[in-house]
Write a protein that holds these residues in place. Structure first.
Motif, PDB file in Angstrom:
ATOM      1  N   SER A  40     -15.196  -3.592   1.420  1.00 55.33           N
ATOM      2  CA  SER A  40     -14.905  -4.001   0.052  1.00 55.33           C
ATOM      3  C   SER A  40     -15.985  -3.432  -0.877  1.00 55.33           C
ATOM      4  CB  SER A  40     -14.893  -5.534  -0.015  1.00 55.33           C
ATOM      5  OG  SER A  40     -14.346  -5.971  -1.223  1.00 55.33           O
TER       6      SER A  40
ATOM      7  N   ILE B 153      -3.327  -7.662   4.008  1.00 57.51           N
ATOM      8  CA  ILE B 153      -2.888  -6.257   3.958  1.00 57.51           C
ATOM      9  C   ILE B 153      -3.596  -5.471   5.061  1.00 57.51           C
ATOM     10  CG2 ILE B 153      -2.949  -4.115   2.594  1.00 57.51           C
ATOM     11  CD1 ILE B 153      -2.643  -5.874   0.071  1.00 57.51           C
ATOM     12  N   ALA B 154      -4.897  -5.721   5.222  1.00 56.45           N
ATOM     13  CA  ALA B 154      -5.670  -5.007   6.250  1.00 56.45           C
ATOM     14  C   ALA B 154      -5.087  -5.283   7.636  1.00 56.45           C
ATOM     15  CB  ALA B 154      -7.142  -5.413   6.199  1.00 56.45           C
TER      16      ALA B 154
ATOM     17  N   ALA C 103      -9.610   0.128   6.047  1.00 59.03           N
ATOM     18  CA  ALA C 103      -9.123  -0.518   4.821  1.00 59.03           C
ATOM     19  C   ALA C 103     -10.224  -0.429   3.771  1.00 59.03           C
ATOM     20  CB  ALA C 103      -8.783  -1.978   5.093  1.00 59.03           C
TER      21      ALA C 103
ATOM     22  N   PHE D  79     -12.825  -2.943   7.597  1.00 57.39           N
ATOM     23  CA  PHE D  79     -12.509  -3.332   6.225  1.00 57.39           C
ATOM     24  C   PHE D  79     -13.790  -3.205   5.406  1.00 57.39           C
ATOM     25  CE2 PHE D  79     -12.364  -6.526   2.869  1.00 57.39           C
ATOM     26  CZ  PHE D  79     -11.058  -6.463   2.384  1.00 57.39           C
TER      27      PHE D  79
ATOM     28  N   ARG E 257      -5.837  -9.505   0.426  1.00 52.94           N
ATOM     29  CA  ARG E 257      -6.521  -8.252   0.795  1.00 52.94           C
ATOM     30  C   ARG E 257      -6.726  -8.181   2.304  1.00 52.94           C
ATOM     31  NH1 ARG E 257      -9.471  -6.254  -4.207  1.00 52.94           N
ATOM     32  NH2 ARG E 257      -8.676  -7.646  -5.805  1.00 52.94           N
ATOM     33  N   THR E 258      -7.168  -9.295   2.904  1.00 52.97           N
ATOM     34  CA  THR E 258      -7.376  -9.278   4.354  1.00 52.97           C
ATOM     35  C   THR E 258      -6.030  -9.247   5.076  1.00 52.97           C
ATOM     36  OG1 THR E 258      -7.536 -11.694   4.456  1.00 52.97           O
ATOM     37  CG2 THR E 258      -9.581 -10.491   4.209  1.00 52.97           C
TER      38      THR E 258
ATOM     39  N   VAL F  36       0.841  -1.200   0.000  1.00 57.05           N
ATOM     40  CA  VAL F  36       0.000   0.000   0.000  1.00 57.05           C
ATOM     41  C   VAL F  36       0.874   1.247   0.000  1.00 57.05           C
ATOM     42  CG1 VAL F  36      -1.888  -1.137   1.227  1.00 57.05           C
ATOM     43  CG2 VAL F  36      -0.207   0.162   2.521  1.00 57.05           C
TER      44      VAL F  36
ATOM     45  N   THR G 224      -6.437  -1.206  -0.529  1.00 59.28           N
ATOM     46  CA  THR G 224      -5.753  -2.494  -0.708  1.00 59.28           C
ATOM     47  C   THR G 224      -5.267  -2.656  -2.147  1.00 59.28           C
ATOM     48  OG1 THR G 224      -7.841  -3.547  -1.234  1.00 59.28           O
ATOM     49  CG2 THR G 224      -7.117  -3.683   1.064  1.00 59.28           C
ATOM     50  N   ARG G 225      -5.855  -1.863  -3.048  1.00 56.97           N
ATOM     51  CA  ARG G 225      -5.431  -1.853  -4.453  1.00 56.97           C
ATOM     52  C   ARG G 225      -5.597  -0.429  -4.961  1.00 56.97           C
ATOM     53  NH1 ARG G 225      -8.177  -2.069  -9.524  1.00 56.97           N
ATOM     54  NH2 ARG G 225     -10.278  -2.503  -8.825  1.00 56.97           N
TER      55      ARG G 225
ATOM     56  N   ASP H 135     -11.269  -1.502   0.101  1.00 53.98           N
ATOM     57  CA  ASP H 135     -10.859  -2.579  -0.805  1.00 53.98           C
ATOM     58  C   ASP H 135     -11.655  -2.532  -2.117  1.00 53.98           C
ATOM     59  OD1 ASP H 135      -9.727  -5.143  -1.569  1.00 53.98           O
ATOM     60  OD2 ASP H 135     -11.683  -6.015  -1.072  1.00 53.98           O
TER      61      ASP H 135
END
Ligand SMILES: [Zn+2]
Length: 473
Positions: free
Chosen positions: A257, A246-247, A185, A255, A243-244, A131, A231-232, A187
């Motif tokens: 998404s 990174i969080a 986060a 989080f 992804r999780t 990130v 996350t991206r 996502d």
């Protein structure tokens, strides 16, 4: 006669063994670059590095190239130049001139609905963060201590050791208040190899959800007491479990998404909000959607070992069940707030928070939501999802729902908790109006009525101006 027979024989032999690289795609991420070869058949590749100058070599047996490598956009990647040649022993050699240290990883993927056989070469940048603007190590340490203290306290309560729990709470309170930011986060679903759903006019889910996610991050970053990360942040694929992970690395408190639905029919429309279900999905749609969203790793390409990397870490912890239940309750409560906000700006597809087994929602200790912002398969909603104004409204609604939850339940060491405690002492909170705010959203995000907010500020209309400071009663 003999000559033509000979030619025929050679041609048959070539067809049986040679595969062709029909296309190449490159996806550049902050911590790696991915190069994908679309092949007419299974690839047999040898990938290795050479130095002086630094290069990565990809040797492909019995392979032809039918693609112009100059078409690859190498910007922001570790690759300076791509060269190709025919090997002496036959087959294709691809040489990547690189400008930083990389660790190459490669794997093959079988054909699927969208793609043929593929060879995937990832050049991973050692030590690079996934990130932008990652959490500061000292901040991360404070968070780790806080998480450990909370766990120990929960454990003490669970064991009926109230004295110990009180002692620990007192020890935490005795320290200077960290007034830390609540970390969100954000996502954006899909990306890179995996376009997600595609609308009737060609709008790709991966593009609109990135736009919405960037707007959402910006809203949090503009709000004192909050900090968000993506996350991206570009057009590349990130594995679902990655992804999780990174969080967790960024010590996220929440989080979310972002996605856009698609179904065969062009009729359905509206937003929906999902939390994780412990056992089975609440509706058939939820079950179906979880199956399609979870397909992403198959399309996006995660090699088996990588996707399991974090499993042990995620599943560790003796208080998993306890934590899981608390997390799910938090997710559902926040989901309700987000849904309420979305209902003010968009039709709702379902009036309650749905529950389904999305992989990205499976963090045991980070409350998580998945928002399907709308149906990209509905032409009218597809057009809306492309509109920057509508994207901003969606971001604002998701933001307001999450903020409302944290104002009610701030983590003890957060600035919001400190502000709340000061408020008890008589001081009141202030809020500076941001672009895109409406009076009803400001009221809702502070969990007060519009009437109370107007009264406290002597407002006789609903119009706000950017920068205006409101007293929050
Ligand atoms: Zn999606």
């Amino acid at each position: 006669m003999l000559v033509s027979l000979g030619c025929l024989g050679a041609a048959v032999q070539v067809q049986a063994q040679t595969v062709t690289v029909d296309n190449m795609r490159l996806w550049s991420a902050p911590d790696h670059v991915r190069l994908v070869f679309d092949m007419s058949g299974p690839a047999n590749a040898n990938v290795f590095t050479l130095d002086n100058p630094d290069r990565v070599v990809i040797d492909l047996d019995s392979t032809d190239l039918d693609f112009d490598v100059d078409k690859l956009d190498l910007d922001d990647s570790a690759i300076d130049k791509v060269r190709t040649g025919v090997r002496e022993s036959g087959g294709l050699r691809v040489v990547l001139d690189i400008n930083r240290a990389v660790v190459p990883k490669s794997f093959t993927l079988p054909p699927n609905e969208q793609y043929s056989d593929r060879l995937v070469v990832d050049l991973v940048y050692p030590g690079a963060s996934a990130v932008e603007d990652p959490i500061d190590p000292i901040e991360a340490m404070i968070r780790d201590q806080e998480i450990a203290a909370q766990r120990a306290q929960t454990e003490a309560v669970a064991q009926g050791n109230e004295e110990k729990a009180d002692e620990m709470a007192a020890a935490v309170e005795a320290q200077p208040h960290p007034k830390r930011d609540i970390i969100i986060a954000v996502d954006p679903g899909h990306g890179g190899e995996d376009p997600g759903a595609t609308g009737p006019n060609g709008t790709r889910e991966k593009d609109v959800v990135l736009d919405i996610a960037r707007k959402l991050k910006q809203r949090f970053d503009q709000t004192p007491g909050f900090k968000a990360f993506l996350t991206r942040d570009g057009d590349y694929y990130v594995g679902l479990r990655q992804r999780t992970l990174i969080a967790r690395q960024q010590k996220a408190d929440f989080f979310v998404s972002i996605h856009a639905d698609a179904v065969r029919s062009s009729q359905p429309f509206g937003s929906s909000v999902y939390a994780l279900s412990q056992s089975g999905a609440t509706s058939e749609t939820a079950r179906w959607l979880a199956a399609t969203e979870n397909q992403s790793d198959l399309i996006g390409g995660v090699d088996g070992n990588l996707s399991l990397d974090d499993k042990d870490e995620v599943l560790r912890g003796v208080l998993l069940d306890l934590t899981m239940t608390a997390t799910m309750n938090d997710s559902l409560a926040t989901g309700g707030q987000v849904l309420d906000q979305l209902g003010r700006i968009n039709k709702l597809h379902k009036s309650g928070v749905e529950q389904a087994g999305f992989v990205v929602l499976k963090s045991p200790d980070i409350p998580s939501l998945l928002v399907e912002t709308g149906f990209i398969s509905n032409p009218r909603e597809e057009a809306q999802l492309r509109s920057s104004a509508h994207q901003a409204q969606l971001a604002q609604a998701i933001y307001a729902g999450i903020v409302a939850h944290f104002r009610q339940h701030p983590p003890p060491s957060s600035l919001l908790a400190w502000q709340r405690d000061q408020g008890r002492g008589g001081a009141s909170n202030e809020y500076r109006v941001q672009s895109g705010d409406t009076l009803s959203q400001v009221a809702a995000s502070h969990n007060i009525s519009m009437k109370a907010l107007k009264q406290a500020n002597g407002l006789d209309s609903d119009i706000l101006r950017v920068g205006q400071v409101l007293t929050i009663p």
